[in-house]
Design an enzyme around this catalytic site. Structure first.
Site, PDB file in Angstrom:
ATOM      1  N   HIS A 162     -10.571   2.392  -0.585  1.00 51.19           N
ATOM      2  CA  HIS A 162     -10.700   2.099   0.724  1.00 51.19           C
ATOM      3  C   HIS A 162     -11.440   0.848   0.668  1.00 51.19           C
ATOM      4  O   HIS A 162     -12.601   0.677   1.161  1.00 51.19           O
ATOM      5  CB  HIS A 162     -11.441   3.152   1.352  1.00 51.19           C
ATOM      6  CG  HIS A 162     -10.481   3.707   2.602  1.00 51.19           C
ATOM      7  ND1 HIS A 162     -10.998   3.964   3.772  1.00 51.19           N
ATOM      8  CD2 HIS A 162      -9.208   3.737   2.836  1.00 51.19           C
ATOM      9  CE1 HIS A 162     -10.148   4.219   4.798  1.00 51.19           C
ATOM     10  NE2 HIS A 162      -9.209   4.053   4.177  1.00 51.19           N
TER      11      HIS A 162
ATOM     12  N   HIS B 233       0.709  -1.271   0.126  1.00 52.94           N
ATOM     13  CA  HIS B 233      -0.013  -0.125  -0.027  1.00 52.94           C
ATOM     14  C   HIS B 233       0.901   1.311   0.040  1.00 52.94           C
ATOM     15  O   HIS B 233       0.537   2.267  -0.736  1.00 52.94           O
ATOM     16  CB  HIS B 233      -0.930   0.014   1.093  1.00 52.94           C
ATOM     17  CG  HIS B 233      -2.149   0.831   1.099  1.00 52.94           C
ATOM     18  ND1 HIS B 233      -3.126   0.722   0.315  1.00 52.94           N
ATOM     19  CD2 HIS B 233      -2.431   2.051   1.856  1.00 52.94           C
ATOM     20  CE1 HIS B 233      -3.944   1.650   0.457  1.00 52.94           C
ATOM     21  NE2 HIS B 233      -3.656   2.382   1.260  1.00 52.94           N
TER      22      HIS B 233
END
Length: 739
Positions: free
Chosen positions: A99, A53
């Site tokens: 998300h 990430h």
């Protein structure tokens, strides 16, 4: 409270680093870099900063393929958001962010904080956010949990966006079984900036203070970046502590205060960055590394809302609504006074150093001391093995799907009732899309349009991706995603400028998945080069798998375009009876990956629709010229459901009808051939439009009618449907499914 953190020996012998996300070889590399074994805090720093990430360690080799430069690019990848030039000293900043994992575990807060995070990315550049879009993927709406996810995600997006006063103006939603336990929530923010105000996320100038502003730090979201970098499991649903909680009213104050600093104190502001994924450690180490500097942070000074927080927790927390500023020495009081006017804390928590080290001090002791570049720049990069999935060749050789079309109108009605095609009004009505009063084209047309105050210009924006095509052929599907986004911009009267990409894929450690990522990037790159829409920002979300089941490859394309004159704004709906209807582009028997195939076969297979990028570019340029010359009354991209769905949608708003004769057989009414546009022109403009389109595959089909009947003919065959009946099905499908 005694510190019960594991010792360096325990971390090594019990392999605690694995639980934190580091592999054996990565842990050994950390030991080699430091010349010693890392303590618990240091292990935590490396585990989040070297997560996919934050580091893109699996995707970097693929990301390098993207074209990122162009004369319109003011800021490319590497900062909070990309920025394109729209003339008059103005730029548009935009970025998409995912998300996904948090939105499955805690859908309301997961979606809400995704919105908050992308807004901070945009205003950290110095841009005022003017619009939000989203791209959502869910499973079929046939279980209470699926309906719950949709309702809560939409409520989270609406709750945050509406409260902060930024209009949510557009987006897309697709429903497929592969997203049942892997929903995708991608949020895009668009902001307007004066080119002179562009900021950098950097901490430079030895001795310059680093200031923490915004909300206090809690324990929410610790290891959120790591959580987003592993495959999901049913047990993973318990990881609610990795989901953050947002406060849009705090964010509104933070936004206004930061823009005030940028506008009025640019001479003393050195750099500014959002505390997003991996929180304080990510923002601070990246700011120092970009400037070639070091950093010393005093954790005792970090504002905390929970007792006995450790440096590890403070550094890794992903508490929301926090920013990090670097300012010039001697000006701290000025900055504090400004933030105090907004009721916000602004605290010095450290300073820039010249040793390129990242030093953390707590209670007077050094609790971490590592090279800053090792965290921010030197994560290992993996060239993953890549292997063509067996299904790909099988799809290439498969007999083409032939739809059952005995009852064309019946199929038409069924298609309009599919949630991927049906009206999303029930969803977008929950968003305040008119706040700020600049929204010129509201949700429901091909692209959203927001006016640029003080000019005659507007910004067109869209998100697009048909992941079914990518499942069949990721290279073709990737190119189609870019082409469709550009089509939507052009249909609205805009010139496509650039894209942001949200790359959502499964587990990259599986060679077949990495092959999908590579091929999708090849397709996106080819389309971006042909259409002159460089990739200026983006996000990578991998490991979208639960218990071994992954998603379709879903690279969401967010695109922005410039409408040079408000008079060029065009929408998809027919305007007047008597207007002449044209079809640009060729229709073939292409049903693989289509909504019709899914409806009738219950699965997706075969060869993806063909895309010729040269033809695509030519048709887009011709249509945009026609719009700019004032020849076009309405314009609509043909996408899911093909011609039949596009024609019906064009009649719905005004309740008009259409009388057309098509150049293809009626069983191709719902083919999803690419590079097609449905256009209407006033009778007095017909000759000029036809002349402009001469020699191209452009067909005069018929006229818009005053009654509410759609008649479609091909030679001796004809079908007739009532606009009101089709519209009722289309509008009622999603409210009915969500009950």
């Amino acid at each position: 409270m005694p510190n019960m953190e594991p010792t360096t020996k325990e971390i090594k012998e019990q392999k605690i680093y694995q639980e934190m996300g580091l592999t054996d070889s990565e842990y050994e590399l950390v030991c080699s870099i430091l010349g010693r074994e890392p303590n618990y805090t240091e292990t935590g720093l490396f585990s989040v900063m070297w997560s996919e990430h934050c580091s893109y360690k699996n995707s970097k080799p693929v990301l390098r393929k993207f074209p990122t430069e162009g004369k319109q690019v003011l800021q490319g990848p590497g900062e909070g958001a990309g920025i394109v030039d729209i003339g008059d000293g103005l730029g548009v900043a935009f970025k998409v962010e995912s998300h996904n994992h948090p939105s499955y575990v805690e859908p309301y807060q997961g979606a809400a904080t995704g919105v908050g995070g992308i807004i901070r990315d945009v205003f950290s550049m110095g841009a005022r956010p003017i619009a939000m879009l989203n791209s959502l993927r869910f499973g079929e709406l046939d279980t209470p949990h699926a309906k719950y996810l949709v309702s809560e995600v939409v409520a989270g997006i609406a709750g945050y966006g509406n409260s902060i006063g930024i209009p949510t103006v557009g987006g897309e939603i697709q429903f497929d079984p592969c997203y049942t336990k892997n929903p995708l929530v991608n949020a895009m923010c668009v902001g307007l900036i004066e080119a002179k105000d562009i900021q950098k996320g950097q901490a430079k100038g030895i001795g310059n203070p680093v200031m923490y502003v915004g909300a206090k730090t809690g324990r929410d979201g610790i290891h959120g970046a790591t959580f987003a970098s592993v495959e999901f499991s049913e047990e993973g649903e318990q990881q609610r502590s990795a989901v953050q909680v947002g406060d849009p009213f705090m964010e509104k104050l933070l936004l206004e205060a930061c823009l005030d600093v940028i506008r009025d104190h640019s001479d003393i502001l050195v750099g500014i960055q959002d505390m997003g994924a991996a929180g304080l450690v990510s923002s601070s180490s990246e700011m120092a590394s970009k400037a070639g500097a070091g950093l010393e942070l005093i954790m005792d000074d970090v504002p905390q809302r929970e007792l006995n927080m450790t440096p590890y927790e403070m550094l890794l927390s992903e508490s929301q609504e926090r920013m990090l500023l670097c300012v010039k020495k001697g000006h701290v009081e000025e900055i504090q006074a400004l933030f105090e006017r907004y009721g916000l804390e602004a605290v010095v928590i450290g300073q820039v150093t010249d040793d390129k080290m990242y030093k953390i001090i707590h209670h007077g002791e050094v609790v971490a001391n590592v090279p800053v570049d090792a965290l921010a720049e030197d994560a290992p990069v993996y060239h993953k093995p890549s292997k063509e999935p067996a299904r790909y060749q099988a799809f290439q050789e498969e007999e083409s799907f032939v739809p059952v079309m005995e009852d064309v109108v019946g199929v038409w009605k069924e298609l309009l009732a599919q949630p991927t095609i049906a009206s999303k009004r029930h969803i977008y009505e929950q968003y305040d899309y008119q706040v700020r009063t600049d929204t010129a084209v509201v949700p429901g047309s091909d692209a959203a349009i927001v006016r640029v105050r003080g000019t005659e210009k507007a910004i067109a924006m869209t998100t697009d991706c048909n992941s079914r095509y990518l499942y069949l052929d990721p290279k073709v599907g990737g190119a189609i995603a870019v082409a469709e986004a550009a089509r939507n911009i052009v249909c609205s009267g805009g010139k496509p400028l650039a894209i942001t990409d949200g790359l959502n894929f499964g587990n990259p450690e599986k060679p077949e998945i990495f092959w999908e990522i590579e091929k999708a990037a090849d397709g996106i790159s080819a389309a971006c080069l042909e259409l002159d829409t460089p990739v200026i920002s983006g996000n990578v979300s991998l490991y979208n798998e639960t218990d071994g089941t992954g998603i379709y490859p879903t690279p969401v394309i967010g695109m922005v375009g410039l409408v040079e004159d408000l008079a060029h704004i065009t929408t998809q709906d027919f305007k007047n009876s008597g207007d002449v209807i044209f079809l640009i582009g060729e229709t073939k028997a292409e049903y693989s990956g289509s909504e019709l195939q899914k409806l009738q076969q219950g699965k997706i297979s075969g060869r993806a629709p063909e895309l010729d990028l040269t033809t695509e570019k030519k048709y887009q340029q011709l249509l945009l010229t026609a719009i700019q010359e004032g020849l076009v009354a309405s314009s609509h991209d043909l996408a899911e459901g093909g011609f039949g769905v596009a024609l019906a949608e064009a009649t719905f708003k005004a309740g008009l009808g259409a009388d057309v004769e098509v150049p293809f057989e009626l069983n191709q009414l719902f083919s999803e051939s690419q590079s097609r546009f449905l256009v209407s022109v006033k009778p007095e403009n017909e000759a000029a439009f036809a002349q402009l389109m001469e020699l191209e595959k452009v067909y005069r089909l018929g006229v818009v009618t005053e009654d509410d009947t759609i008649r479609v003919k091909h030679k001796e065959d004809q079908v007739t449907a009532k606009t009101t009946e089709l519209r009722s099905i289309w509008q009622g499908a999603i409210p009915c499914l969500l009950k």
